[in-house]
Design a protein around this motif. Sequence first.
Motif, PDB file in Angstrom:
ATOM      1  N   VAL A 285     -22.692 -59.562 -17.157  1.00  0.00           N
ATOM      2  CA  VAL A 285     -21.406 -60.432 -17.774  1.00  0.00           C
ATOM      3  C   VAL A 285     -20.619 -59.621 -16.606  1.00  0.00           C
ATOM      4  O   VAL A 285     -20.528 -61.422 -15.648  1.00  0.00           O
ATOM      5  CB  VAL A 285     -20.255 -60.111 -19.325  1.00  0.00           C
ATOM      6  CG1 VAL A 285     -19.731 -61.104 -18.674  1.00  0.00           C
ATOM      7  CG2 VAL A 285     -21.513 -60.023 -20.473  1.00  0.00           C
ATOM      8  N   THR A 286     -20.507 -59.020 -15.641  1.00  0.00           N
ATOM      9  CA  THR A 286     -19.327 -59.340 -14.964  1.00  0.00           C
ATOM     10  C   THR A 286     -20.095 -59.711 -13.264  1.00  0.00           C
ATOM     11  O   THR A 286     -19.894 -60.928 -12.841  1.00  0.00           O
ATOM     12  CB  THR A 286     -19.295 -57.928 -14.207  1.00  0.00           C
ATOM     13  OG1 THR A 286     -18.588 -56.979 -15.435  1.00  0.00           O
ATOM     14  CG2 THR A 286     -18.526 -58.064 -13.447  1.00  0.00           C
ATOM     15  N   ASN A 287     -21.885 -59.810 -13.972  1.00  0.00           N
ATOM     16  CA  ASN A 287     -22.544 -60.309 -12.494  1.00  0.00           C
ATOM     17  C   ASN A 287     -23.136 -61.492 -12.817  1.00  0.00           C
ATOM     18  O   ASN A 287     -23.759 -62.559 -11.654  1.00  0.00           O
ATOM     19  CB  ASN A 287     -23.515 -59.407 -11.873  1.00  0.00           C
ATOM     20  CG  ASN A 287     -22.838 -57.845 -11.252  1.00  0.00           C
ATOM     21  OD1 ASN A 287     -21.957 -58.124 -10.304  1.00  0.00           O
ATOM     22  ND2 ASN A 287     -23.798 -56.933 -11.743  1.00  0.00           N
ATOM     23  N   GLU A 288     -22.541 -62.068 -14.177  1.00  0.00           N
ATOM     24  CA  GLU A 288     -23.331 -63.353 -14.365  1.00  0.00           C
ATOM     25  C   GLU A 288     -24.477 -63.826 -14.423  1.00  0.00           C
ATOM     26  O   GLU A 288     -25.250 -64.819 -13.642  1.00  0.00           O
ATOM     27  CB  GLU A 288     -22.269 -64.541 -13.643  1.00  0.00           C
ATOM     28  CG  GLU A 288     -20.300 -64.892 -14.287  1.00  0.00           C
ATOM     29  CD  GLU A 288     -20.262 -65.486 -13.569  1.00  0.00           C
ATOM     30  OE1 GLU A 288     -20.718 -66.303 -12.038  1.00  0.00           O
ATOM     31  OE2 GLU A 288     -19.076 -65.317 -13.653  1.00  0.00           O
ATOM     32  N   MET A 289     -25.470 -62.277 -14.468  1.00  0.00           N
ATOM     33  CA  MET A 289     -26.702 -62.434 -14.536  1.00  0.00           C
ATOM     34  C   MET A 289     -26.914 -63.566 -15.395  1.00  0.00           C
ATOM     35  O   MET A 289     -27.138 -63.201 -16.543  1.00  0.00           O
ATOM     36  CB  MET A 289     -27.176 -61.428 -14.846  1.00  0.00           C
ATOM     37  CG  MET A 289     -27.056 -59.916 -13.769  1.00  0.00           C
ATOM     38  SD  MET A 289     -27.686 -58.622 -13.929  1.00  0.00           S
ATOM     39  CE  MET A 289     -29.196 -58.552 -12.853  1.00  0.00           C
TER      40      MET A 289
END
Length: 153
Positions: free
Chosen positions: A136-140
Amino acid sequence: QKFLKPYEDDIDTIGIITSPWDKERARRKDLGHKDTCKTIAEDLAKFLGEEAFDKPKNVTIRNDKGESVPSSFGRLVHSKYSWCNPSTFCMFPALASQGKKAFLVKSDQLYPFAHNLELEHLELVDEPFLNMGDIVTNEMDASEIVAYLREGI
């Protein structure tokens, strides 16, 4: 690959256990991610079946209507080899495994006691794990997750 490759000749089939993808059985919080999860699981199945080993393997994704938590636990407990990400779902079957080897990714947060266990079949693996927070943080997206998995297996 580095963990399963030494056992390649002893592995004929691989089962991937996932949460259900169909609306009726999926957890509400998972519904928005089911297509991504399906893409990732299908690619992982193809990779493990056709590319990761010298000989092809029969890979099955296990999440249809006939699957249940007890059947998943049974599969994990009785499989020759099991590989478990940090989760309480997989931890208990790994500890109870009747197979040759259960690989459990080390997690001091979920099971800080595991390094004290003296179970011949259990191998704690101290490897980086791609968790939901990082995704989520890296919007993978699915392709980035697939690339990570292919590189790490």
